[in-house]
Design a protein around this motif. Sequence first.
Motif, PDB file in Angstrom:
ATOM      1  N   ARG A 104      -5.208  10.336   5.499  1.00 59.97           N
ATOM      2  CA  ARG A 104      -6.772  10.511   4.908  1.00 59.97           C
ATOM      3  C   ARG A 104      -6.957   9.012   4.982  1.00 59.97           C
ATOM      4  O   ARG A 104      -8.287   8.801   5.454  1.00 59.97           O
ATOM      5  N   GLU A 105      -5.972   8.087   4.802  1.00 61.99           N
ATOM      6  CA  GLU A 105      -6.501   6.474   4.622  1.00 61.99           C
ATOM      7  C   GLU A 105      -6.553   5.900   5.987  1.00 61.99           C
ATOM      8  O   GLU A 105      -6.932   4.945   6.106  1.00 61.99           O
ATOM      9  N   GLY A 106      -6.139   6.627   7.130  1.00 56.54           N
ATOM     10  CA  GLY A 106      -6.111   6.068   8.326  1.00 56.54           C
ATOM     11  C   GLY A 106      -4.924   5.218   8.751  1.00 56.54           C
ATOM     12  O   GLY A 106      -4.872   4.278   9.601  1.00 56.54           O
ATOM     13  N   GLY A 107      -3.815   5.173   7.816  1.00 50.34           N
ATOM     14  CA  GLY A 107      -2.561   4.554   8.113  1.00 50.34           C
ATOM     15  C   GLY A 107      -1.927   5.036   9.262  1.00 50.34           C
ATOM     16  O   GLY A 107      -0.736   5.790   8.841  1.00 50.34           O
ATOM     17  N   THR A 165       0.691  -1.231   0.075  1.00 47.83           N
ATOM     18  CA  THR A 165       0.125  -0.058   0.162  1.00 47.83           C
ATOM     19  C   THR A 165       0.858   1.251   0.147  1.00 47.83           C
ATOM     20  O   THR A 165       0.363   2.289   0.007  1.00 47.83           O
ATOM     21  N   MET A 166       2.048   1.255   0.037  1.00 48.91           N
ATOM     22  CA  MET A 166       3.019   2.438   0.021  1.00 48.91           C
ATOM     23  C   MET A 166       3.094   2.938  -1.191  1.00 48.91           C
ATOM     24  O   MET A 166       3.043   2.144  -2.276  1.00 48.91           O
ATOM     25  N   ILE A 223      13.262  -1.289   2.450  1.00 47.66           N
ATOM     26  CA  ILE A 223      12.617  -2.298   3.659  1.00 47.66           C
ATOM     27  C   ILE A 223      11.301  -1.570   3.680  1.00 47.66           C
ATOM     28  O   ILE A 223      10.254  -2.446   3.901  1.00 47.66           O
ATOM     29  N   LEU A 224      10.808  -0.297   3.462  1.00 48.97           N
ATOM     30  CA  LEU A 224       9.604   0.104   3.711  1.00 48.97           C
ATOM     31  C   LEU A 224       8.682   0.067   2.233  1.00 48.97           C
ATOM     32  O   LEU A 224       7.622  -0.163   2.418  1.00 48.97           O
ATOM     33  N   TYR A 225       9.353   0.286   1.109  1.00 50.87           N
ATOM     34  CA  TYR A 225       8.624   0.461  -0.225  1.00 50.87           C
ATOM     35  C   TYR A 225       8.631  -0.566  -1.211  1.00 50.87           C
ATOM     36  O   TYR A 225       7.593  -1.004  -1.695  1.00 50.87           O
ATOM     37  N   LEU A 226       9.844  -1.322  -1.193  1.00 51.96           N
ATOM     38  CA  LEU A 226       9.828  -2.325  -1.981  1.00 51.96           C
ATOM     39  C   LEU A 226       9.586  -3.778  -1.199  1.00 51.96           C
ATOM     40  O   LEU A 226       9.958  -4.012  -0.080  1.00 51.96           O
TER      41      LEU A 226
END
Lengths: 209, 535
Positions: A121-124, A59-60, A205-208
């Motif tokens: 906005r999405e609540g993440g 979802t990133m 580590i966060l995006y891929l």
Amino acid sequence: MPPEAVTEHWGSEGARRQAAYLGMWVFIATEVLLFAGLFTAYGVYRSVYPEVFRAAQLTMDVGLGTLNTFLLVTSSIVVALAVHAVREDRPGLGGALLLAAALLGVVFLGVKGVEYAHHVREGGLPGDAYRFTEVPRVGASLFFTLYYLLTGFHALHVTVGVSVLTVLGVRSASGTFGSAYATPVELGGMYWHLVDVIWLFVYPILYLS
Amino acid sequence: MSPPAAESYLTDGRTVWSWLTTHDHKRIGVMFLGLTLFFFFVGGLFALALRIELLTPGRTIMGHLAYNRMFTLHGVTMVWLFMIPAIPSAFGNFLVPLMIGARDVAFPRLNLASVYLYVLGASIALWGMFEGGADTGWTFYTPYSTTTGTAVLPVLVGVFIIGFSTILTGLNFIATVHTLRAPGLTWMKLPLFVWAIYGTSIIQVLATPVLGMVLLLVALERVVGAGIFDPARGGDPLLFQHLFWFYSHPAVYIMVLPSMGVISEAVCAFSRKNAFSYRMIVYSTLGIAFVGFFTWGHHMFASGQSTFGSGAFGAMSMLVAIFTAIKIFSWLGTLYRGSIAIESPLIYTLGFMFFLFFGGMIGVAYATTSLNLHWHDTYSVVAHFHFIMVGATVMAFLAALHYWFPKMSGRCFPAKLANGAAVLIIFGFIATFVPQFLLGNLGMPRRYADYPPHFQSLHVASTAGASLLAFGFLAIAGYLAWSLRHGAVAGANPWGSDGFEWRSASPPPTHNFSTPPEYPTGPHEYASEEVQHAA
Ligand code: HEM
Ligand SMILES: [Cu+2]
């Protein structure tokens, strides 16, 4: 360091340069270890919740993350060129390059802000505030907590770096530095490279996945 | 060009402002000394309150919550506000540049900043104490620390800030030792105290950031419910213990290594001999600094970690004991057939060696998993770490205070009184903590305000010992304060020591030396003395 300090030690200008460099390296080591705690936590929870973490990563916004990587790497190159220019006794050019790199840093922070706005906005959100429905809460709230910690801490470093580069840029443009006295620019450059390198670990580590 | 040189760093500007803005490492050391002494006193008051509560079973002077807060404050104050900064920040700052023939540390302004960070962190933590105080113990174990309603947050933030003060101090020493040694002072001529501070600094800069991050995570957990360490939210409380002890086990060497440096100096000075196997002391310092990072799991034998993990951590822990034993042997080797001068620093040194040996042996026993499970979280752990941390750090601190008092103040203190106080303190320690080993072995758990009546006699013995200690400390405070004004003038080198720091005047002038000192021989080489035969 201003010349008044020169008389305070036996050391020559060379010894003081060496001290400044060593101090910076040690400082960089402490910064790396500061992030190491977060990376450890990330690794542990990734192994505990592998699926949830992968789902959360999907979802990133990879596009924005990649754009930011590009911005930081570019700015790092610009800083390297600036250090070179100052050493070659062209402080005007060096100053301009430093300010350009700082500007890239500001754009980076802007992009980061856009991303944060998306998440909100999405609540993440971190921990208890987590409202994002696409990924199950258990585990994902941890992912988002670590996401904010890693990127937030990194953004803090970018902010500090931008201020450092700006001050150095202005002082360089006004002719303070040159081939005879480049240490502050070199140290500032090292710090900026550190900020860049940390991002090069945070990004995959966060995006891929 | 420059104003006429002042007689000493003490007379170079007498205003409070000149102290608050000073870049002189000696003044900064003295400020740290004052601050750490103050917190030692505060932590000591908390300790006495604890011991009084434990004098009788049931409620004596305070309730259970008050007791929990009290032992937390005691631990936090003693560990972070006293033991960690005491020797490196106070004596290290004062002495390292003098010992290496430098005029100051590498980054004098950062040095001053570390004082202010310490004061800021200490004030926030203290404020938290008065706002109700935390009741988690100095280890802040989760999930209790993230759920209790007491004022944990200010204490966490305070300790976090103090951590940065520690990092700056360590960074400064590393750069100073590397780059500002006087010409001719090679690494293998460095005084052992400098080596010890150098090793400590490495641990400080590597371990403290991890602690900082852990504390920040706990704070975040309290504020936004991050859940990293909370099983109810998917987190893992054991991760906290891993990260915490990754810092805090090396941190026990932050407390002990500088003490070992002090002891090495004192042993050489008061036996008038060259250090027996200087190189072994240096290498074991570095060895302890290194291995200390791989032993944290011995705090978690009872946490359900794997048997292999426990075995490995136990074995690594025993390696530390070997390095420590090397040091003890080489101090004994130095004392052997030396021409011994029984002065108060040496009495503390002997006390130190006894406590370190005894406490360390018990540590080896603890590193054995089966014994550990019997003693875990009982009073015998309390006794073990007090033997090591208090018996060693406080002993060395007192040795340092007495050994370098003439250097710092230019005055001597009454020697007989000091010797008497030293003996009193050593007996006070033994009387306080030996009963605690016995209590723990009988099953008295740590951190309880209450106990069944059959434990009482041992508790009374321990409290009696603590009162002896308090008496001893008051005596020391009394005669040292008196000596500041009325003590005999010391002269440059009242002990006749060959330590490098005694080559400057006592008290030293602002920039330590007017020309770089020369180093034809190594440190502690009493070559010209009549004690040659003993070497
Ligand atoms: C040399 C300096 C040492 C210091 C300053 C020191 C300090 C401490 C402290 C503070 C604790 C208690 C932690 C707590 O609050 O729970 C502790 C526990 C322990 N120490 Fe040491 N120690 C030292 C040496 C050793 C050595 C050499 C060993 C092993 C060979 C050792 C093994 C242990 C073990 C296994 C525990 C855990 C006991 C338990 O909780 O069951 N220590 N130590
Ligand atoms: Cu330990």
